[in-house]
Scaffold this motif. Sequence first.
Motif, short mmCIF file in Angstrom:
data_model
loop_
_atom_site.label_atom_id
_atom_site.label_comp_id
_atom_site.label_asym_id
_atom_site.label_seq_id
_atom_site.Cartn_x
_atom_site.Cartn_y
_atom_site.Cartn_z
N GLU A 177 -10.46 4.56 26.86
CA GLU A 177 -11.54 3.60 26.64
C GLU A 177 -10.95 2.31 26.05
O GLU A 177 -11.33 1.22 26.47
CB GLU A 177 -12.55 4.16 25.63
CG GLU A 177 -13.30 5.37 26.12
CD GLU A 177 -14.67 5.02 26.64
OE1 GLU A 177 -15.42 4.35 25.92
OE2 GLU A 177 -14.99 5.42 27.78
N LYS A 178 -10.05 2.48 25.10
CA LYS A 178 -9.44 1.32 24.45
C LYS A 178 -8.73 0.43 25.48
O LYS A 178 -8.87 -0.79 25.46
CB LYS A 178 -8.45 1.79 23.38
CG LYS A 178 -7.81 0.64 22.62
CD LYS A 178 -6.96 1.16 21.48
CE LYS A 178 -6.08 0.06 20.89
NZ LYS A 178 -6.84 -1.13 20.47
N LEU A 179 -8.01 1.05 26.38
CA LEU A 179 -7.29 0.31 27.41
C LEU A 179 -8.24 -0.58 28.22
O LEU A 179 -8.05 -1.79 28.32
CB LEU A 179 -6.56 1.29 28.35
CG LEU A 179 -6.03 0.71 29.67
CD1 LEU A 179 -4.91 -0.29 29.42
CD2 LEU A 179 -5.52 1.85 30.57
N PHE A 180 -9.27 0.02 28.80
CA PHE A 180 -10.16 -0.74 29.68
C PHE A 180 -11.06 -1.71 28.91
O PHE A 180 -11.28 -2.83 29.35
CB PHE A 180 -10.99 0.21 30.55
CG PHE A 180 -10.19 0.88 31.63
CD1 PHE A 180 -9.84 0.18 32.79
CD2 PHE A 180 -9.76 2.18 31.50
CE1 PHE A 180 -9.09 0.78 33.79
CE2 PHE A 180 -9.01 2.80 32.49
CZ PHE A 180 -8.67 2.10 33.64
N LEU A 181 -11.58 -1.26 27.78
CA LEU A 181 -12.51 -2.12 27.04
C LEU A 181 -11.80 -3.30 26.39
O LEU A 181 -12.32 -4.41 26.40
CB LEU A 181 -13.31 -1.30 26.02
CG LEU A 181 -14.23 -0.24 26.64
CD1 LEU A 181 -15.02 0.48 25.55
CD2 LEU A 181 -15.19 -0.85 27.67
N ASP A 182 -10.60 -3.07 25.84
CA ASP A 182 -9.85 -4.19 25.24
C ASP A 182 -9.50 -5.23 26.30
O ASP A 182 -9.58 -6.43 26.07
CB ASP A 182 -8.55 -3.69 24.58
CG ASP A 182 -8.80 -3.06 23.23
OD1 ASP A 182 -9.98 -2.97 22.82
OD2 ASP A 182 -7.82 -2.65 22.57
N LEU A 183 -9.13 -4.73 27.46
CA LEU A 183 -8.75 -5.64 28.55
C LEU A 183 -9.98 -6.42 29.04
O LEU A 183 -9.91 -7.64 29.23
CB LEU A 183 -8.13 -4.82 29.69
CG LEU A 183 -7.36 -5.57 30.76
CD1 LEU A 183 -6.36 -6.54 30.16
CD2 LEU A 183 -6.63 -4.57 31.66
N ALA A 184 -11.09 -5.71 29.19
CA ALA A 184 -12.33 -6.37 29.62
C ALA A 184 -12.73 -7.44 28.61
O ALA A 184 -13.12 -8.55 28.97
CB ALA A 184 -13.44 -5.33 29.76
#
Length: 191
Positions: A177-184
């Motif tokens: 989740e951290k990967l995708f949400l931080d990037l978004a």
Amino acid sequence: MSMEDYDFLFKIVLIGNAGVGKTCLVRRFTQGLFPPGQGATIGVDFMIKTVEINGEKVKVSERLSNLSMATQEGRELQIWDTAGQERFRSITQSYYRSANALILTYDITCEESFRCLPEWLREIEQYASNKVITVLVGNKIDLAERREVSQQRAEEFSEAQDMYYLETSAKESDNVEKLFLDLACRLISEA
Ligand code: GDP
Ligand code: MG
């Protein structure tokens, strides 16, 4: 829908050797599943979940080979998995050219997947926009006893290349989740 239907369209593309876990990372994020179900999802545009980015609700939906996160304000994030295109120079240039972010993935239990990173970086340099945000991901940290690439080595490499580095487990749902949400979040705030 064409690009003109959105205020902003962001595209995130996952690249890296075959078998490193790209498809599992995307499916873990969208469906919370590991391993992912068999076959492609044919139901175009069905809703899977809603996430919140900067206090803004973002709808996450999955299409054939891409996933789109459409915000209520008409911003959309698409996450493109690459399948069967893992050999060098087989991902089309247009794939790279239109990417706002790249998730370059390797497998921490597979030295070979790490040693191929410079080749992927050469492709990025050649084809991607010079404004592209690249995140290096070391996946399969649940297999710590089989680790072949130390965290320190990966961090040194990513720092030298000016990339953000994150270790994940699609299996245990670590940092996915951290990967995708931080990037978004980064893409939206830098737009
Ligand atoms: P892709 O070719 O990069 O899309 O890789 P896949 O997502 O198809 O995964 C390749 C293999 O690695 C499959 O057998 C997965 O079950 C396995 N795999 C993927 N992610 C993980 C993980 O985080 N931990 C473990 N233990 N296995 C994983
Ligand atoms: Mg795949």
